[in-house]
Design a protein around this motif. Structure first.
Motif, PDB file in Angstrom:
ATOM      1  N   LEU A   1      12.527  -5.315  16.562  1.00 24.98           N
ATOM      2  CA  LEU A   1      11.221  -5.772  16.107  1.00 24.98           C
ATOM      3  C   LEU A   1      10.537  -4.691  15.267  1.00 24.98           C
TER       4      LEU A   1
ATOM      5  N   ASP B   1       9.621 -13.325  20.749  1.00 24.74           N
ATOM      6  CA  ASP B   1       8.795 -12.548  19.814  1.00 24.74           C
ATOM      7  C   ASP B   1       9.613 -12.161  18.580  1.00 24.74           C
ATOM      8  N   LEU B   2      10.844 -11.758  18.796  1.00 24.93           N
ATOM      9  CA  LEU B   2      11.723 -11.361  17.694  1.00 24.93           C
ATOM     10  C   LEU B   2      11.995 -12.542  16.771  1.00 24.93           C
TER      11      LEU B   2
ATOM     12  N   GLY C   1       9.127  -3.757  25.197  1.00 22.67           N
ATOM     13  CA  GLY C   1       7.829  -4.423  25.285  1.00 22.67           C
ATOM     14  C   GLY C   1       7.706  -5.733  24.522  1.00 22.67           C
ATOM     15  N   TYR C   2       8.817  -6.370  24.196  1.00 22.29           N
ATOM     16  CA  TYR C   2       8.744  -7.667  23.536  1.00 22.29           C
ATOM     17  C   TYR C   2       9.836  -8.577  24.096  1.00 22.29           C
ATOM     18  N   THR C   3       9.796  -9.839  23.695  1.00 27.63           N
ATOM     19  CA  THR C   3      10.794 -10.810  24.135  1.00 27.63           C
ATOM     20  C   THR C   3      11.645 -11.242  22.947  1.00 27.63           C
TER      21      THR C   3
ATOM     22  N   ALA D   1      15.093  -5.527  24.694  1.00 28.86           N
ATOM     23  CA  ALA D   1      13.840  -6.056  24.141  1.00 28.86           C
ATOM     24  C   ALA D   1      12.712  -5.896  25.152  1.00 28.86           C
ATOM     25  N   SER D   2      12.988  -6.267  26.394  1.00 25.87           N
ATOM     26  CA  SER D   2      11.985  -6.142  27.449  1.00 25.87           C
ATOM     27  C   SER D   2      11.571  -4.682  27.653  1.00 25.87           C
TER      28      SER D   2
ATOM     29  N   ARG E   1       9.427  -4.870  11.187  1.00 31.37           N
ATOM     30  CA  ARG E   1       8.091  -4.510  10.699  1.00 31.37           C
ATOM     31  C   ARG E   1       8.175  -3.453   9.606  1.00 31.37           C
TER      32      ARG E   1
ATOM     33  N   ARG F   1       8.971 -13.342  14.690  1.00 30.45           N
ATOM     34  CA  ARG F   1       8.819 -12.403  13.569  1.00 30.45           C
ATOM     35  C   ARG F   1       9.744 -12.798  12.423  1.00 30.45           C
TER      36      ARG F   1
END
Length: 114
Positions: free
Chosen positions: A36, A71-72, A66-68, A62-63, A40, A75
């Motif tokens: 992720l 979320d990816l 701090g994202y799932t 990913a966890s 960005r 994005r």
């Protein structure tokens, strides 16, 4: 079990002379949870070249970052990637909603036609 390591990151958009890339661009990501952050930091390159992206789907890393996986995928959707392919089924594609969020594996993200 994971341990956290802090590293300095610089956006690819700021480091590479991506505007001079000729031909087609392919991005292969296997950055252990930093997928992720990479997206960005490479947004201008991705929007300009619309490369095929092969990325590792890893719910555990990913966890830890701090994202799932959702979320990816969100994005990628925001960058214009709405079709995906399992490596062993490429070039047959599936929609974002059909992407399995587990297990860990590589996935191909294809840019939507402009």
């Amino acid at each position: 079990k994971h341990r956290t390591v802090s590293v300095r990151m610089t956006p690819l958009d700021d480091e590479a002379d991506w505007k001079s890339f000729s031909g087609q661009v392919l991005i292969k990501l296997d950055v252990e949870g930093s997928e992720l952050a990479f997206l960005r930091g490479a947004e201008r390159l991705i929007r300009h070249h619309r490369p095929l992206v092969i990325l590792e789907i890893n719910p555990t890393t990913a966890s830890a970052a701090g994202y799932t996986i959702s979320d990816l995928l969100d994005r990628l959707d925001g960058l214009g990637y709405r079709r995906f392919a399992e490596i062993d089924q490429y070039p047959t594609t599936i929609s974002r909603s059909a992407v399995r969020l587990e297990p860990q594996r590589n996935l191909v993200a294809l840019p939507s036609p402009q």
